[in-house]
Design an enzyme around this catalytic site. Structure first.
Site, mmCIF file in Angstrom:
data_model
loop_
_atom_site.group_PDB
_atom_site.id
_atom_site.type_symbol
_atom_site.label_atom_id
_atom_site.label_comp_id
_atom_site.label_asym_id
_atom_site.label_seq_id
_atom_site.Cartn_x
_atom_site.Cartn_y
_atom_site.Cartn_z
ATOM 1 N N SER A 261 -13.889 -2.104 1.522
ATOM 2 C CA SER A 261 -13.872 -3.531 1.893
ATOM 3 C C SER A 261 -14.046 -3.577 3.401
ATOM 4 O O SER A 261 -14.041 -2.535 4.062
ATOM 5 C CB SER A 261 -12.547 -4.203 1.499
ATOM 6 O OG SER A 261 -11.537 -3.868 2.425
ATOM 7 N N LYS B 77 3.463 -2.446 5.800
ATOM 8 C CA LYS B 77 3.455 -2.358 4.336
ATOM 9 C C LYS B 77 4.811 -1.865 3.808
ATOM 10 O O LYS B 77 5.229 -2.228 2.710
ATOM 11 C CB LYS B 77 2.305 -1.465 3.866
ATOM 12 C CG LYS B 77 0.928 -2.081 4.160
ATOM 13 C CD LYS B 77 0.701 -3.340 3.343
ATOM 14 C CE LYS B 77 -0.407 -4.223 3.834
ATOM 15 N NZ LYS B 77 -0.631 -5.421 3.031
ATOM 16 N N SER C 7 0.862 -1.181 0.000
ATOM 17 C CA SER C 7 0.000 0.000 0.000
ATOM 18 C C SER C 7 0.895 1.227 0.000
ATOM 19 O O SER C 7 1.984 1.200 0.592
ATOM 20 C CB SER C 7 -0.879 0.002 1.252
ATOM 21 O OG SER C 7 -1.526 1.259 1.375
ATOM 22 N N TYR D 2 0.314 -0.486 10.923
ATOM 23 C CA TYR D 2 -0.121 -1.036 9.628
ATOM 24 C C TYR D 2 0.764 -0.463 8.509
ATOM 25 O O TYR D 2 1.252 -1.187 7.642
ATOM 26 C CB TYR D 2 -1.599 -0.702 9.390
ATOM 27 C CG TYR D 2 -2.033 -0.995 7.972
ATOM 28 C CD1 TYR D 2 -2.049 -2.307 7.492
ATOM 29 C CD2 TYR D 2 -2.393 0.027 7.096
ATOM 30 C CE1 TYR D 2 -2.416 -2.578 6.177
ATOM 31 C CE2 TYR D 2 -2.762 -0.238 5.785
ATOM 32 C CZ TYR D 2 -2.766 -1.548 5.333
ATOM 33 O OH TYR D 2 -3.120 -1.826 4.031
HETATM 34 N N1 LIG Z 1 -8.924 -1.933 1.465
HETATM 35 C C1 LIG Z 1 -7.988 -1.012 1.289
HETATM 36 O O1 LIG Z 1 -8.247 0.207 1.269
HETATM 37 C C2 LIG Z 1 -6.556 -1.432 1.096
HETATM 38 C C3 LIG Z 1 -5.640 -0.459 0.689
HETATM 39 C C4 LIG Z 1 -4.312 -0.815 0.484
HETATM 40 C C5 LIG Z 1 -3.904 -2.123 0.689
HETATM 41 N N2 LIG Z 1 -4.823 -3.044 1.099
HETATM 42 C C6 LIG Z 1 -4.337 -4.416 1.312
HETATM 43 O O2 LIG Z 1 -5.115 -5.309 0.536
HETATM 44 C C7 LIG Z 1 -5.119 -6.593 1.148
HETATM 45 C C8 LIG Z 1 -6.544 -7.109 1.178
HETATM 46 O O3 LIG Z 1 -7.322 -6.211 1.957
HETATM 47 P P1 LIG Z 1 -8.906 -6.109 1.818
HETATM 48 O O4 LIG Z 1 -9.213 -4.684 1.699
HETATM 49 O O5 LIG Z 1 -9.409 -7.045 0.810
HETATM 50 O O6 LIG Z 1 -9.320 -6.565 3.302
HETATM 51 P P2 LIG Z 1 -10.315 -7.707 3.843
HETATM 52 O O7 LIG Z 1 -11.591 -7.671 3.079
HETATM 53 O O8 LIG Z 1 -10.344 -7.511 5.317
HETATM 54 O O9 LIG Z 1 -9.549 -9.057 3.464
HETATM 55 C C9 LIG Z 1 -8.393 -9.463 4.145
HETATM 56 C C10 LIG Z 1 -8.157 -10.936 3.884
HETATM 57 O O10 LIG Z 1 -6.977 -11.341 4.607
HETATM 58 C C11 LIG Z 1 -7.313 -12.507 5.367
HETATM 59 N N3 LIG Z 1 -6.515 -12.687 6.568
HETATM 60 C C12 LIG Z 1 -6.431 -11.870 7.640
HETATM 61 N N4 LIG Z 1 -5.667 -12.441 8.587
HETATM 62 C C13 LIG Z 1 -5.256 -13.643 8.093
HETATM 63 C C14 LIG Z 1 -4.457 -14.701 8.598
HETATM 64 N N5 LIG Z 1 -3.962 -14.688 9.832
HETATM 65 N N6 LIG Z 1 -4.225 -15.769 7.814
HETATM 66 C C15 LIG Z 1 -4.756 -15.839 6.578
HETATM 67 N N7 LIG Z 1 -5.546 -14.892 6.049
HETATM 68 C C16 LIG Z 1 -5.787 -13.803 6.810
HETATM 69 C C17 LIG Z 1 -8.785 -12.301 5.717
HETATM 70 O O11 LIG Z 1 -9.367 -13.526 6.158
HETATM 71 P P3 LIG Z 1 -10.676 -13.497 7.141
HETATM 72 O O12 LIG Z 1 -11.824 -13.104 6.292
HETATM 73 O O13 LIG Z 1 -10.730 -14.908 7.649
HETATM 74 O O14 LIG Z 1 -10.371 -12.494 8.218
HETATM 75 C C18 LIG Z 1 -9.311 -11.811 4.392
HETATM 76 O O15 LIG Z 1 -9.494 -12.891 3.515
HETATM 77 C C19 LIG Z 1 -4.474 -6.415 2.514
HETATM 78 O O16 LIG Z 1 -3.137 -6.876 2.447
HETATM 79 C C20 LIG Z 1 -4.494 -4.917 2.732
HETATM 80 O O17 LIG Z 1 -3.432 -4.481 3.541
HETATM 81 C C21 LIG Z 1 -6.127 -2.740 1.309
#
Ligand SMILES: NC(=O)c1ccc[n+]([C@@H]2O[C@H](COP(=O)([O-])OP(=O)(O)OC[C@H]3O[C@@H](n4cnc5c(N)ncnc54)[C@H](OP(=O)(O)O)[C@@H]3O)[C@@H](O)[C@H]2O)c1
Length: 339
Positions: free
Chosen positions: A244, A213, A172, A209
């Site tokens: 999300s 990253k 990120s 966080y």
């Molecule tokens: N959303 C944003 O604005 C944003 C921006 C920049 C970067 N990101 C990055 O994008 C990625 C996905 O985020 P998202 O927005 O899709 O969030 P999300 O909907 O919360 O999805 C996160 C995923 O990671 C899994 N996870 C969490 N802890 C875990 C563990 N211990 N072992 C295995 N899986 C685990 C979750 O599983 P569960 O459902 O079982 O918890 C879920 O499938 C992340 O790396 C985040 O840092 C997101």
């Protein structure tokens, strides 16, 4: 980039950029992809998009198999011919990650794409069962360990197909805004990871966080510098600020996401773009679906020193805490005695 410029750049792209889906002529027939954190959010949307481009086999790597099965049923609707498998993976457990990788090594006749996407955000200090701070464990150490353990099947496939495998790490742009003093001069001893694990280093809010990253970006660069791009292309990306469940712990970010954030589908498109396109992106950072520069700090001499130190510490930690992991040629790190 100053804080002011960072936020202007962020909001400008949030308001003007529209992520494109993969072009129709990208067909992934015969290929296998692993997507971690693919039961919901960006990982789910990315997995669905890959499957809909005729991917032959998709491994949904998820913490909770029941949630994985629900995701599988939804993806199967758009990609009925794809062999979709749900594999359990918990990045808070060394045993789970090693078993997952062993399964990939022994059961998959090929592996083309690995999207290391699982992650979390917490505003308060939490310790994982491995005794590391949760962001350090899940977002950084878990991602790093899996990237090493999955190189063997990716390389094997590259030799069969004559085409490099792909590892893409979801980072990120917030990594550029992380408090770098924590990695430049960690207190309480010289180890970056020990310091970040220490509750005394934790400032409530988003900064841990952001740091996790930043560590992912350093890891991408360090790993890429040790791999041949004809075997495996490793890159990292910024999906932008996306809607999300990710922001559920952060009411301010969740509220603002209604106005500024990309949709989850658009977020997923950034992941697939980095994982499938850009063959020239070895060791690179992508944002807005193009290669962009890392921060000045990451590229500086100090940044290079942090990158090397972090690599050495991480390899030593895996040797010590997860000796059952076969990290092959990478195992030549310093032991904790040298740290
Ligand atoms: N959303 C944003 O604005 C944003 C921006 C920049 C970067 N990101 C990055 O994008 C990625 C996905 O985020 P998202 O927005 O899709 O969030 P999300 O909907 O919360 O999805 C996160 C995923 O990671 C899994 N996870 C969490 N802890 C875990 C563990 N211990 N072992 C295995 N899986 C685990 C979750 O599983 P569960 O459902 O079982 O918890 C879920 O499938 C992340 O790396 C985040 O840092 C997101």
């Amino acid at each position: 980039m100053s804080n002011f410029c960072y936020f202007v750049d962020l909001y400008w792209h949030q308001l003007t950029f529209k992520a494109r889906p993969l072009p129709d002529d990208i067909l992934l027939g015969g290929q296998t992809a692993i997507v971690t954190g693919s039961n919901v959010g960006l990982g789910f949307e990315a997995a669905k998009e890959l499957a809909s481009h005729e991917l032959s086999r998709l491994i949904l790597a998820v913490r909770d198999p029941a949630k994985g099965e629900a995701a599988k049923a939804e993806i199967a609707r758009v990609a009925p011919k794809c062999d979709i498998q749900v594999w359990q993976l918990d990045q808070e457990s060394w045993g789970s990650m090693v078993a997952f990788a062993e399964r990939a090594r022994t059961e998959l006749d090929r592996l083309d794409i690995t999207l290391l996407n699982a992650g979390l955000k917490r505003l308060e200090y939490t310790r994982s069962p491995t005794n590391h701070e949760a962001h350090v464990q899940i977002n950084y150490l878990g991602t790093a360990l899996l990237s090493l353990l999955l190189i063997e099947p990716l390389r094997r496939t590259a030799r069969q197909t004559g085409k490099p495998g792909r590892i893409t790490i979801t980072a990120s742009s917030v990594g550029f805004n992380a408090p770098v003093r924590d990695v430049l001069s960690p207190q309480g001893g010289s180890s970056i990871i020990n310091w970040l694990d220490n509750p005394a280093s934790f400032v409530p809010g988003e900064s841990r966080y952001c740091l996790s990253k930043l560590l992912d970006m350093f890891w991408t660069r360090a790993l890429a510098s040790r791999l041949d791009a004809s075997d495996v292309v490793v890159n990292t990306l910024n999906p932008g600020y996306c809607q999300s469940a990710f922001h559920r712990v952060d009411p301010t970010a969740e509220k603002a996401s209604k106005y500024f954030a990309f949709t989850t589908v658009e977020g997923g498109r950034h992941l697939t773009d980095a994982a499938v396109r850009h063959p020239d992106s070895h060791g690179a950072y992508l944002s807005e679906q193009r290669i962009r520069s890392f921060s000045k700090f990451i590229l500086s001499t100090k940044g290079e020193e942090v990158q090397q130190k972090l690599w050495d510490e991480t390899i030593a930690l895996f040797r010590e805490e997860c000796p059952e992991a076969h990290i092959g040629e990478f195992a030549k790190g310093k032991s904790s005695v040298d740290r």
